[in-house]
Design a protein around this motif. Structure first.
Motif, PDB file in Angstrom:
ATOM      1  N   THR A 177      26.207   0.667 -66.821  1.00 13.74           N
ATOM      2  CA  THR A 177      27.232   0.572 -67.869  1.00 13.74           C
ATOM      3  C   THR A 177      26.826   1.335 -69.129  1.00 13.74           C
ATOM      4  OG1 THR A 177      26.288  -1.543 -68.589  1.00 13.74           O
ATOM      5  CG2 THR A 177      28.156  -1.633 -67.067  1.00 13.74           C
ATOM      6  N   LEU A 178      25.513   1.502 -69.357  1.00 11.55           N
ATOM      7  CA  LEU A 178      25.067   2.252 -70.536  1.00 11.55           C
ATOM      8  C   LEU A 178      25.503   3.715 -70.431  1.00 11.55           C
ATOM      9  CD1 LEU A 178      23.555   2.321 -73.192  1.00 11.55           C
ATOM     10  CD2 LEU A 178      21.431   2.753 -71.929  1.00 11.55           C
ATOM     11  N   LEU A 179      25.399   4.294 -69.220  1.00 11.67           N
ATOM     12  CA  LEU A 179      25.866   5.668 -69.015  1.00 11.67           C
ATOM     13  C   LEU A 179      27.368   5.776 -69.290  1.00 11.67           C
ATOM     14  CD1 LEU A 179      24.058   6.831 -65.721  1.00 11.67           C
ATOM     15  CD2 LEU A 179      23.750   7.771 -68.025  1.00 11.67           C
ATOM     16  N   VAL A 180      28.111   4.781 -68.824  1.00 12.52           N
ATOM     17  CA  VAL A 180      29.565   4.787 -69.029  1.00 12.52           C
ATOM     18  C   VAL A 180      29.886   4.651 -70.506  1.00 12.52           C
ATOM     19  CG1 VAL A 180      31.724   3.579 -68.503  1.00 12.52           C
ATOM     20  CG2 VAL A 180      29.994   3.883 -66.712  1.00 12.52           C
ATOM     21  N   GLU A 181      29.173   3.767 -71.201  1.00 12.87           N
ATOM     22  CA  GLU A 181      29.395   3.595 -72.645  1.00 12.87           C
ATOM     23  C   GLU A 181      29.127   4.901 -73.390  1.00 12.87           C
ATOM     24  OE1 GLU A 181      30.574   1.528 -74.685  1.00 12.87           O
ATOM     25  OE2 GLU A 181      30.532  -0.493 -73.836  1.00 12.87           O
ATOM     26  N   ASN A 182      28.057   5.578 -73.022  1.00 13.95           N
ATOM     27  CA  ASN A 182      27.736   6.852 -73.683  1.00 13.95           C
ATOM     28  C   ASN A 182      28.826   7.891 -73.442  1.00 13.95           C
ATOM     29  OD1 ASN A 182      25.342   5.816 -74.656  1.00 13.95           O
ATOM     30  ND2 ASN A 182      24.101   6.611 -72.975  1.00 13.95           N
ATOM     31  N   ALA A 183      29.318   7.941 -72.196  1.00 17.25           N
ATOM     32  CA  ALA A 183      30.398   8.884 -71.877  1.00 17.25           C
ATOM     33  C   ALA A 183      31.661   8.536 -72.645  1.00 17.25           C
ATOM     34  CB  ALA A 183      30.675   8.879 -70.377  1.00 17.25           C
ATOM     35  N   LEU A 184      31.943   7.248 -72.774  1.00 18.28           N
ATOM     36  CA  LEU A 184      33.132   6.804 -73.506  1.00 18.28           C
ATOM     37  C   LEU A 184      33.039   7.184 -74.977  1.00 18.28           C
ATOM     38  CD1 LEU A 184      35.796   5.315 -73.688  1.00 18.28           C
ATOM     39  CD2 LEU A 184      34.546   3.148 -73.774  1.00 18.28           C
ATOM     40  N   VAL A 185      31.872   7.008 -75.558  1.00 15.12           N
ATOM     41  CA  VAL A 185      31.673   7.404 -76.965  1.00 15.12           C
ATOM     42  C   VAL A 185      31.936   8.897 -77.129  1.00 15.12           C
ATOM     43  CG1 VAL A 185      29.940   7.684 -78.779  1.00 15.12           C
ATOM     44  CG2 VAL A 185      30.075   5.532 -77.510  1.00 15.12           C
ATOM     45  N   SER A 186      31.450   9.683 -76.177  1.00 15.52           N
ATOM     46  CA  SER A 186      31.659  11.134 -76.225  1.00 15.52           C
ATOM     47  C   SER A 186      33.138  11.488 -76.104  1.00 15.52           C
ATOM     48  CB  SER A 186      30.863  11.806 -75.096  1.00 15.52           C
ATOM     49  OG  SER A 186      31.172  13.175 -74.999  1.00 15.52           O
TER      50      SER A 186
END
Length: 739
Positions: free
Chosen positions: A251-260
């Motif tokens: 989920t951390l990878l997804v959160e980072n992508a979402l922020v981007s």
């Protein structure tokens, strides 16, 4: 189709070429001196050039044995004669045989290298300017780049019909861009999904935690799990968890992508209630603007710029005398509401008089010399509105004059908008429950400031196929004037269809099989028997008993696509009975379905750019929409011609055939906005979130003369008792309540 094979030869004749998608039909003289017909995507094919083609044999009913291409190789010409024939074939615009001879005479076997690497030297030849020299180079490189792109797509099992659209977007860099980020396939091209792009990425060795993959997965989750599910946004937590599950990613990878994605503006965030919602920009701004515009219209309702209620009541009384009818109190209230409001809603179930009110409003506004536009979300709903009102009704798309789109955005280009509004003073929309927020926002934006908007629909039916649930959201906000019709009139009450629709809506069991009535239940013990009896009913018993045309008068509606009594299986069975293969009927055989001349088909997505013309050839237009039903008129190697509603003819080129499905049976969702003389529906146990009271009510209300349910009464009882409605995340209530 036989095993794939490879043949080499020379092109002798190009029978057909579509420059928009590269689809070609040509004859090839093979090395064994056989002449074969080849079909497939191959741009710039010209007589005289040498090719190696790969594919499989296919027997066309009219044109015989053909090779359907899965790939091709265009060998680089080596000797002077080969180069001369290549250039003289016309593959490069502006280069004909005389010019080709001069080029080869001057540069010999280096001709193609000179064109590519030193085009200024072409100007050494009399008649070729420096400008033309570089034009020749550009055209030559375009053929190479496009061939490279097609080969890339063939290698990865992608439909080559998309090659031209990708080339238009990325030009000569298409392959480089796709090799670096294959997820551009699903982000830029409608029709290529995330799973397909993900498969290409795996074959290219792209890692599962690649940033482009995670970003594309987040957008896919929002677009398809959100937009296709009717949501205009997803709560941040749900989006992250759903995307992480899809991608098997942390989920951390997804959160980072979402922020981007949020930082780049590819997605939008806003607080809805106590939830942070994540939106696609198109849906965010459409929903926000729709709420803002509707609020402005509602606020005008309180302005004292309309005639007094007493004067309007006098107009209504005069019209009642003219027409020889007397409106019920709720009908009269609905007419007054429509005539005294900038924006109002009329809602009610079957038999409650919505059509009478529409006709009354048309007459009342006509007497006031007002320009009136009647419209509906679908072609069938607009046609029905025309028949019942006696006045032309259009689809909302046609009213707004939808234009061609240069990309695959959810938003469309409408000629009528805020800068160039509709001329009409009154806009009446029927079947308004079907209008999603994108379409309704476009309509409201195109209404001139002092015009009236009247939405008419049944808020108890299924919500739109698209995003949002606008009609119910507006009613629930209690901001707009709403006339709710709840009295079934005597004439309509005689119909068991109307009676049972209201019984179902109240959670009561229908009344079945009364002699001389129009609502029947045929009991079965299991899904196999349901499919068997339903096919016999549609193909034989009902047409004989009621003198019906099974193709035009009867529509099978199923709750779902899969299962034994679902749409997919029923379409196969009904096609075999109603339109079996026979000599003279051309057909197109696919892995999952066969399309045959005479088949009943449905358009399954909005195609705003597909040209059509009326059967008499007097009118032309563009746009065939999700849910439009037609009949296959003709199948040819280059495409399929369909006649919709017996009025409009459209031709589908081969890459577009995925937009058509057999329509002997369709889902209840796809039937929204339509009416059919007879509805036959299989009833079986299934997933509770699908098998709902709302779905059965919507199916029953599509019928005019007869309803036949086929299946298990226990399943019907379960559906009627299941008032579950899947939550749709929508921000319109917020925008309607904010001042």
């Amino acid at each position: 189709m036989e095993e794939p094979l490879k043949l080499s030869g020379s092109v002798t004749e190009v029978i057909y070429f579509n420059k928009e998608n590269g689809y070609s039909i040509f004859e090839l003289l093979t090395e064994d001196k056989d002449v074969i017909t080849c079909t497939g995507t191959l741009p710039f094919v010209n007589p005289g050039e040498n090719l190696t083609v790969m594919g499989g044999w296919y027997h066309h009913p009219s044109y015989g044995k053909q090779l359907k291409l899965t790939g091709f190789l265009r060998p680089e010409p080596g000797g002077e004669i080969e180069i001369l024939n290549f250039l003289a074939s016309g593959i490069i615009p502006g280069v004909r045989r005389a010019t080709a001879e001069k080029l080869v005479e001057r540069f010999g076997v280096d001709t193609l290298r000179v064109i590519e690497d030193a085009p200024e030297r072409l100007a050494e030849i009399k008649g070729i300017s420096e400008k033309k020299a570089f034009e020749i180079r550009s055209a030559y490189l375009e053929t190479k780049d496009l061939e490279q792109l097609i080969m890339f797509m063939q290698k990865h099992g992608l439909a080559t019909g998309y090659a031209m659209r990708l080339y238009e977007q990325f030009g000569g860099q298409a392959v480089n861009k796709l090799e670096k980020n294959p997820y551009l396939l699903c982000e830029k091209i409608s029709g290529i999904g995330f799973k397909t792009a993900d498969g290409v990425a795996r074959s290219l060795g792209i890692m599962p935690d690649d940033e482009n993959r995670i970003r594309a997965g987040v957008k896919h989750t929002l677009t398809y799990n959100g937009f296709s599910g009717g949501h205009t946004f997803l709560p941040r937590g749900i989006l992250v968890q759903s995307a992480a599950a899809l991608l098997s990613a942390d989920t951390l990878l997804v959160e980072n992508a979402l922020v981007s994605l949020l930082a780049s503006g590819a997605l939008v965030s806003d607080v809805i209630g106590e939830t942070e919602g994540i939106f696609l920009p198109e849906l965010y701004y459409a929903e926000h603007d729709l709420g803002k515009r509707l609020l402005a219209m509602i606020q005008k309702n309180s302005e004292a710029d309309f005639e007094s209620t007493h004067k309007i009541e006098k107009e209504i009384s005069d019209l009642e005398k003219e027409q020889g009818i007397t409106l019920a109190p709720m009908q009269k209230e609905a007419v007054i509401t429509g005539m005294t409001s900038h924006f109002s809603i009329i809602t009610g179930g079957p038999g409650t008089g919505k059509t009478t009110i529409i006709r009354f409003l048309i007459d009342a506004f006509s007497k006031r010399k007002k320009k009136i536009a009647l419209c509906a979300p679908t072609g069938r709903a607009a046609k029905r509105m025309s028949q019942l009102s006696g006045k032309e009704a259009k689809t909302i798309h046609r009213l707004l004059e939808v234009g061609f789109s240069e990309d695959d955005s959810l938003l469309r280009a409408f000629s009528k908008n805020e800068e160039d509004p509709l001329e009409e003073d009154v806009i009446i929309v029927d079947e308004a429950s079907m209008a999603d927020v994108l379409l309704l926002d476009a309509l409201v934006a195109a209404i001139k400031p002092k015009a009236r908007l009247i939405l008419v629909g049944d808020s108890d039916q299924l919500p739109p196929v698209g995003a949002g649930d606008a009609l119910r959201d507006i009613i629930a906000s209690k901001k707009a004037p709403v006339a709710r019709l709840d009295t079934v009139f005597r004439q309509a009450e005689e119909s068991m269809i109307v009676q049972n629709a209201h019984r179902i809506n109240r959670g009561e069991l229908p009344i079945y099989n009364e002699k001389g009535k129009d609502f029947f239940f045929v009991s079965c013990s299991d899904a196999e028997e349901i499919a068997e009896k339903l096919t016999e009913l549609v193909g034989n018993r009902l047409p004989k008993a009621y003198n019906l045309d099974p193709m035009q008068d009867i529509q099978v509606l199923s709750p779902m696509k899969k299962t034994t009594a679902g749409v997919n299986q029923l379409n196969k069975l009904l096609q075999e009975v109603l339109n079996p293969p026979k000599k003279g009927l051309h057909e197109r055989v696919g892995a999952l379905r066969t399309l045959r001349e005479g088949d009943k088909v449905m358009q399954i997505k909005n195609n705003y750019d597909l040209p059509w013309e009326t059967l008499d050839g007097k009118q032309e237009g563009v746009g065939v929409y999700n849910g439009d039903i037609g009949t296959i008129e003709m199948i040819e190697p280059e495409g399929v011609t369909v006649v919709f509603d017996g009025e409009r003819r459209a031709t589908y080129k081969n890459p577009m055939l995925e937009e058509l499905e057999l329509a002997y049976a369709v889902t209840v969702h796809k039937s929204q906005g339509s009416e059919f003389p007879v509805v036959v529906m299989p009833i079986f146990h299934g997933v509770p979130r699908l098998m709902t009271r709302n779905l059965l009510y919507t199916a029953v209300t599509r019928a005019v003369k007869l309803v036949v349910l086929v299946g298990l009464k226990s399943a019907a009882e379960t559906m009627i008792g299941n008032d579950y409605e899947e939550k749709r995340y929508s921000a319109l209530p917020r925008w309607l309540t904010e001042n």
